[in-house]
Design a protein around this motif. Structure first.
Motif, PDB file in Angstrom:
ATOM      1  N   ALA A 220     -42.054 -40.316   9.366  1.00 20.45           N
ATOM      2  CA  ALA A 220     -42.134 -41.344  10.398  1.00 20.45           C
ATOM      3  C   ALA A 220     -40.967 -42.324  10.319  1.00 20.45           C
ATOM      4  O   ALA A 220     -40.567 -42.904  11.307  1.00 20.45           O
ATOM      5  CB  ALA A 220     -43.451 -42.106  10.293  1.00 20.45           C
TER       6      ALA A 220
ATOM      7  N   THR B 114     -40.552 -47.214  17.752  1.00 17.20           N
ATOM      8  CA  THR B 114     -41.859 -47.808  17.481  1.00 17.20           C
ATOM      9  C   THR B 114     -42.964 -47.000  18.161  1.00 17.20           C
ATOM     10  O   THR B 114     -43.991 -46.693  17.546  1.00 17.20           O
ATOM     11  CB  THR B 114     -41.887 -49.271  17.949  1.00 17.20           C
TER      12      THR B 114
ATOM     13  N   GLU C 174     -51.899 -44.271  15.397  1.00 10.30           N
ATOM     14  CA  GLU C 174     -52.353 -45.598  15.795  1.00 10.30           C
ATOM     15  C   GLU C 174     -52.638 -45.624  17.298  1.00 10.30           C
ATOM     16  O   GLU C 174     -53.602 -46.260  17.736  1.00 10.30           O
ATOM     17  CB  GLU C 174     -51.254 -46.590  15.423  1.00 10.30           C
TER      18      GLU C 174
ATOM     19  N   PHE D  15     -45.626 -46.400   3.407  1.00  9.22           N
ATOM     20  CA  PHE D  15     -46.086 -45.870   4.693  1.00  9.22           C
ATOM     21  C   PHE D  15     -47.220 -46.700   5.282  1.00  9.22           C
ATOM     22  O   PHE D  15     -47.167 -47.116   6.423  1.00  9.22           O
ATOM     23  CB  PHE D  15     -46.492 -44.404   4.538  1.00  9.22           C
TER      24      PHE D  15
ATOM     25  N   VAL E 117     -42.922 -49.130   9.304  1.00  7.96           N
ATOM     26  CA  VAL E 117     -43.241 -48.161  10.349  1.00  7.96           C
ATOM     27  C   VAL E 117     -43.785 -48.904  11.570  1.00  7.96           C
ATOM     28  O   VAL E 117     -44.751 -49.664  11.455  1.00  7.96           O
ATOM     29  CB  VAL E 117     -44.283 -47.133   9.855  1.00  7.96           C
ATOM     30  N   ALA E 118     -43.144 -48.712  12.700  1.00  9.60           N
ATOM     31  CA  ALA E 118     -43.562 -49.338  13.960  1.00  9.60           C
ATOM     32  C   ALA E 118     -43.688 -50.860  13.836  1.00  9.60           C
ATOM     33  O   ALA E 118     -44.516 -51.474  14.477  1.00  9.60           O
ATOM     34  CB  ALA E 118     -44.885 -48.730  14.462  1.00  9.60           C
TER      35      ALA E 118
ATOM     36  N   GLN F 143     -43.499 -43.828  16.258  1.00 11.16           N
ATOM     37  CA  GLN F 143     -44.187 -44.053  14.988  1.00 11.16           C
ATOM     38  C   GLN F 143     -45.656 -44.368  15.216  1.00 11.16           C
ATOM     39  O   GLN F 143     -46.515 -43.963  14.424  1.00 11.16           O
ATOM     40  CB  GLN F 143     -43.497 -45.193  14.229  1.00 11.16           C
ATOM     41  N   GLN F 144     -45.945 -45.070  16.324  1.00 11.64           N
ATOM     42  CA  GLN F 144     -47.344 -45.368  16.621  1.00 11.64           C
ATOM     43  C   GLN F 144     -48.116 -44.083  16.893  1.00 11.64           C
ATOM     44  O   GLN F 144     -49.274 -43.950  16.500  1.00 11.64           O
ATOM     45  CB  GLN F 144     -47.432 -46.314  17.830  1.00 11.64           C
TER      46      GLN F 144
ATOM     47  N   PRO G 231     -46.114 -37.350   8.477  1.00 13.92           N
ATOM     48  CA  PRO G 231     -45.752 -38.712   8.882  1.00 13.92           C
ATOM     49  C   PRO G 231     -45.372 -39.610   7.703  1.00 13.92           C
ATOM     50  O   PRO G 231     -44.460 -40.418   7.827  1.00 13.92           O
ATOM     51  CB  PRO G 231     -47.018 -39.233   9.556  1.00 13.92           C
ATOM     52  N   ALA G 232     -46.066 -39.454   6.579  1.00 18.50           N
ATOM     53  CA  ALA G 232     -45.776 -40.342   5.445  1.00 18.50           C
ATOM     54  C   ALA G 232     -44.323 -40.212   5.022  1.00 18.50           C
ATOM     55  O   ALA G 232     -43.721 -41.151   4.535  1.00 18.50           O
ATOM     56  CB  ALA G 232     -46.693 -40.030   4.272  1.00 18.50           C
TER      57      ALA G 232
ATOM     58  N   THR H  97     -48.367 -42.010  13.465  1.00 18.36           N
ATOM     59  CA  THR H  97     -49.347 -42.515  12.508  1.00 18.36           C
ATOM     60  C   THR H  97     -50.765 -42.449  13.068  1.00 18.36           C
ATOM     61  O   THR H  97     -51.709 -42.811  12.372  1.00 18.36           O
ATOM     62  CB  THR H  97     -49.051 -43.979  12.139  1.00 18.36           C
TER      63      THR H  97
END
Lengths: 312, 429
Positions: free
Chosen positions: B256, B400, B409, A175, A265-266, B403-404, B252-253, B407
């Motif tokens: 995602a 993407t 981000e 992850f 991821v991403a 996922q951003q 998410p872990a 996470t």
């Protein structure tokens, strides 16, 4: 000071003689090289040439199928590639990742090679067997085995760690960006240290015992012997192992593609080769993909030049 | 030395300028008219392919009986490896099949490569053609030209665990906001379960959220497309979906990276209280630990009683443009894609037919399909029908962005703006 006198005549004569000999040799050498040359031109030069040509066009699937006209772009593919911040991020990640993998395989390989020279014959055999096993494992199979080991639910690693009382239940190793890169680096080091180990073992075994004995007689300590006697003798080998590993690890594809599911991821775990694949084949932008290929080829050629310099 | 360098440079420049990358010739007439010989057919390999093969074998036998001197050669392709196979077929017509099954999301790209023959006139002349569901036929159409017969369609709805809902005294959610609350409540009561199994790579679960909030991912204006994933409505739907991938619903872990089939697999394995799954996932769920312990309702919209517009997935049967046996190929498509064999495919594989009357015929017998047919009848939507979509999909632009956000981000606005910029770049070519 007077300029040194050069003995012109004899030198010229020998050079002429040498050249005569040379010319004949050159001809037959060229003849011997023709078959290899034909194969190289067909299998390397021509595809490379096509790669460069494609990289100068807007060449996608419709263009390849002949459904859309070809548009000559010049260096536009390169401009948009080099202007893409993602490319630089991926390039930096690739360089760092390759550096870690090379450093890791060198350290592990060399350490185990030293161990092998000191171990008893059966232990050495066992060590080589294990190393060659890792070396012989196909990259695809190795990647999956590592993924299973580190699976968040059923993996042996999480199971062992949680019996040791660590709170890793359901911890995902793929992850986080660094965690995922670390896991892949572990797999790559695992499957590439045997090359370093075999090379270094051969090098260490080839060092004449007299040299080490002489050093011992002169009163050198073990550390001193290692750094001032063994290391200089092994330096060319270390250099070759480093450059070869660099070329391999820079081109890594399978492990990243399989273990991070195509880039993480991403897209956090993309390396240059996987990035090129995603752009060129998945995204069907063959022109841009070819441009990435050309950039990679140039970078690897630079490394190869270093390699050739060292070998000389 | 300098002279030789100059020569080499001049040579390289001339050669490069004079030569161009290879191109196949796909601009000629649409196929030839040979009526005998071997007809090559590409179909997709399903997870359990036996029943499909049995149906196809029956159709092949019937076809060969009716056409003397014709043999049908069926090859099954793995879905994951389809892109290189199809692109290879377009780039080298000699290695192309005559007839192929293909996903409707791939159609725009294939049409841009002139890969498939225009079947509009043939479809008009076909008596069964008029009964095809219009929304589904739209997924086979580019610029008013039909390139295939929809063989089966697939829509997604909300799967939920009846035992868990009964135990906790919950009702299936009536709105998407309620869905989030329900999922959170379940995970709070049962920390071993994901409230709902959805993933950062599950595009076809994200899309209904965007559409239900009145947004879309892109908008067509004439021939030009522009991204609208950064519009307020689309962002609202995006955020509503992204909030499912949080530690108190689907961590998410774990989530995602989940794709659609992985999300369904988590539900089938008893790890989740809900998921978004298709009618085509029934076999996979029934093989899992939750057989007999689940129900299906249409995915709700933003207000009570509304159904979120579903993505109209599905596969088409088409004739390749390069085929020497165009007419023969069309006749085979008409047979295999016709009502009788669609019904046979439903019986064998549970796939949803694309003819209104065939759908109605099975809805009465099969309660499981009712929520899916309700969803289809409430109206379905589709991804942008442009070749640029292939690139956007391959670059995983929307996953993407998800996922951003998942996470942590980026926030929703930044992530969707970046995604919109990437999509616009792809639309611009």
């Amino acid at each position: 000071m007077a300029p040194p006198i050069t003995p012109v005549a004899p030198d010229a004569r020998t050079r002429a003689a040498r050249q005569g000999l040379h010319r004949g040799e050159t001809r037959s050498a060229l003849l011997y090289l023709v078959p290899a040359g034909v194969v190289l031109v067909g299998l390397l030069a021509y595809p490379l040439y096509q790669l460069v040509v494609i990289s100068l066009y807007d060449y996608g699937q419709p263009q390849a199928a002949g459904a859309a006209p070809l548009v000559f772009l010049g260096f536009e593919n390169y401009v948009s590639l080099l202007g893409d911040p993602r490319f630089w991020d991926v390039l930096a990640a690739t360089v760092l990742f390759a550096a870690v993998c090379v450093g890791g395989s060198l350290l592990v390989g060399t350490a185990l090679a030293v161990l092998a020279t000191r171990a008893s014959p059966w232990a050495r055999k066992l060590l080589f067997l294990a190393a060659l096993g890792a070396w012989a494992t196909p990259a695809m199979a190795g990647s999956y085995v590592w993924l299973f080991l580190f699976d968040q639910d059923f993996g042996l690693v999480n199971e062992v760690l949680s019996t040791l009382g660590l709170a890793v239940d359901g911890h995902s190793w793929t992850f986080g960006r660094f965690s995922a890169f670390g896991l892949v680096a572990g797999e790559i080091i695992w499957c590439s240290f045997p090359f370093v180990m075999v090379t270094m073992y051969a090098g260490i075994s080839a060092i004449p015992r007299e040299v080490v004995e002489a050093a011992a007689l002169d009163g050198a300590s073990a550390t001193r012997t290692a750094t001032s006697v063994l290391l200089p003798i092994l330096r060319p080998l270390i250099a070759i192992a480093t450059v070869q590993s660099t070329i391999w690890d820079f081109k890594v594809f399978t492990q990243i593609y399989v273990m991070t599911n195509g880039g993480g991821v991403a897209g956090q775990n993309l390396v240059l080769n996987v990035f090129a694949y995603q752009e060129a084949f998945a995204g069907q932008r063959y022109g841009l993909g070819a441009a990435i290929g050309v950039v990679m080829t140039v970078l690897l050629m630079l490394i190869t030049v270093v390699y050739l310099r060292i070998r000389r | 030395m300098r002279f030789r360098h100059a020569c080499a440079t001049v040579l390289v420049v001339t050669v490069v300028a004079a030569c161009a990358p290879p191109q196949a010739d796909n601009t000629g007439d649409q196929g030839g008219g040979e009526t005998t010989g071997e007809l090559t057919v590409w179909l997709f390999q399903e997870a359990s392919n036996g029943p499909k093969e049995a149906v196809v074998d029956r159709a092949v036998a019937e076809f060969e009986q009716a056409h003397e001197g014709v043999t049908v050669n069926v090859e099954y392709l793995p879905v994951d490896g389809r892109a290189p196979r199809f692109n290879g077929a377009f780039n080298d017509p000699a290695s192309a099949p005559d007839v192929a099954e293909f996903g409707n999301t791939d159609l725009a790209g294939y049409a841009a490569s002139n890969g498939f023959a225009d079947l509009t006139a043939d479809l008009d002349a076909w008596d069964e053609g008029a009964d095809l569901v219009p929304d589904v036929l739209d997924t086979a159409t580019i610029d008013d030209k039909v390139y295939g017969v929809p063989w089966f369609t697939g829509t997604r709805a909300l799967y939920y665990r009846t035992d868990v809902f009964t135990e906790l005294g919950l009702e299936p959610p009536a709105t998407l906001a309620e869905l989030t609350e329900t999922a959170r409540a379940i995970r709070a009561a049962k920390p071993d379960l994901y409230g709902i199994a959805v993933g950062g790579k599950y595009l076809f679960a994200l899309l209904p959220y965007v559409w239900a909030h009145g947004g879309d991912i892109a908008e067509r204006d004439g021939d030009a497309w522009s991204a609208t994933i950064d519009s307020p409505a689309a962002r609202a739907g995006f955020a509503r979906y992204a909030e499912l991938i949080t530690p108190d619903i689907c961590p998410p872990a774990q989530c995602a990276q989940l794709t659609g089939s992985q999300s369904v697999a988590a539900f089938a394995g008893g790890k989740a209280a809900m998921t978004i799954g298709g009618d085509f996932n029934r076999a996979a769920v029934d093989e899992g630990a939750v057989k007999g312990k689940y129900g299906v309702v249409p995915l709700p919209g933003t207000t009570d009683g509304q159904i979120a517009p579903a993505f109209a997935g599905g596969n088409l049967l088409g004739v390749l443009r390069s085929s020497d046996r165009r007419q023969l190929g069309w006749e085979f498509v008409r047979l295999l894609g016709g009502k009788d064999y669609q019904r046979a495919m439903y019986d064998a594989m549970g796939t949803m037919p694309t003819f209104t009357d065939v759908q109605d015929g099975i809805a009465g017998d099969d309660e499981f399909l009712v929520p899916f047919i309700e969803t289809v009848q409430a109206g379905t939507r589709f991804v942008p029908a442009t070749p640029a979509w292939t690139q956007i999909d391959a670059q995983a632009v929307l996953p993407t962005a998800l996922q951003q956000v998942a996470t942590g981000e980026l926030d929703v606005n930044t992530a969707t703006s970046a995604a919109a910029a990437e999509m616009d770049a792809a639309f611009a070519g």
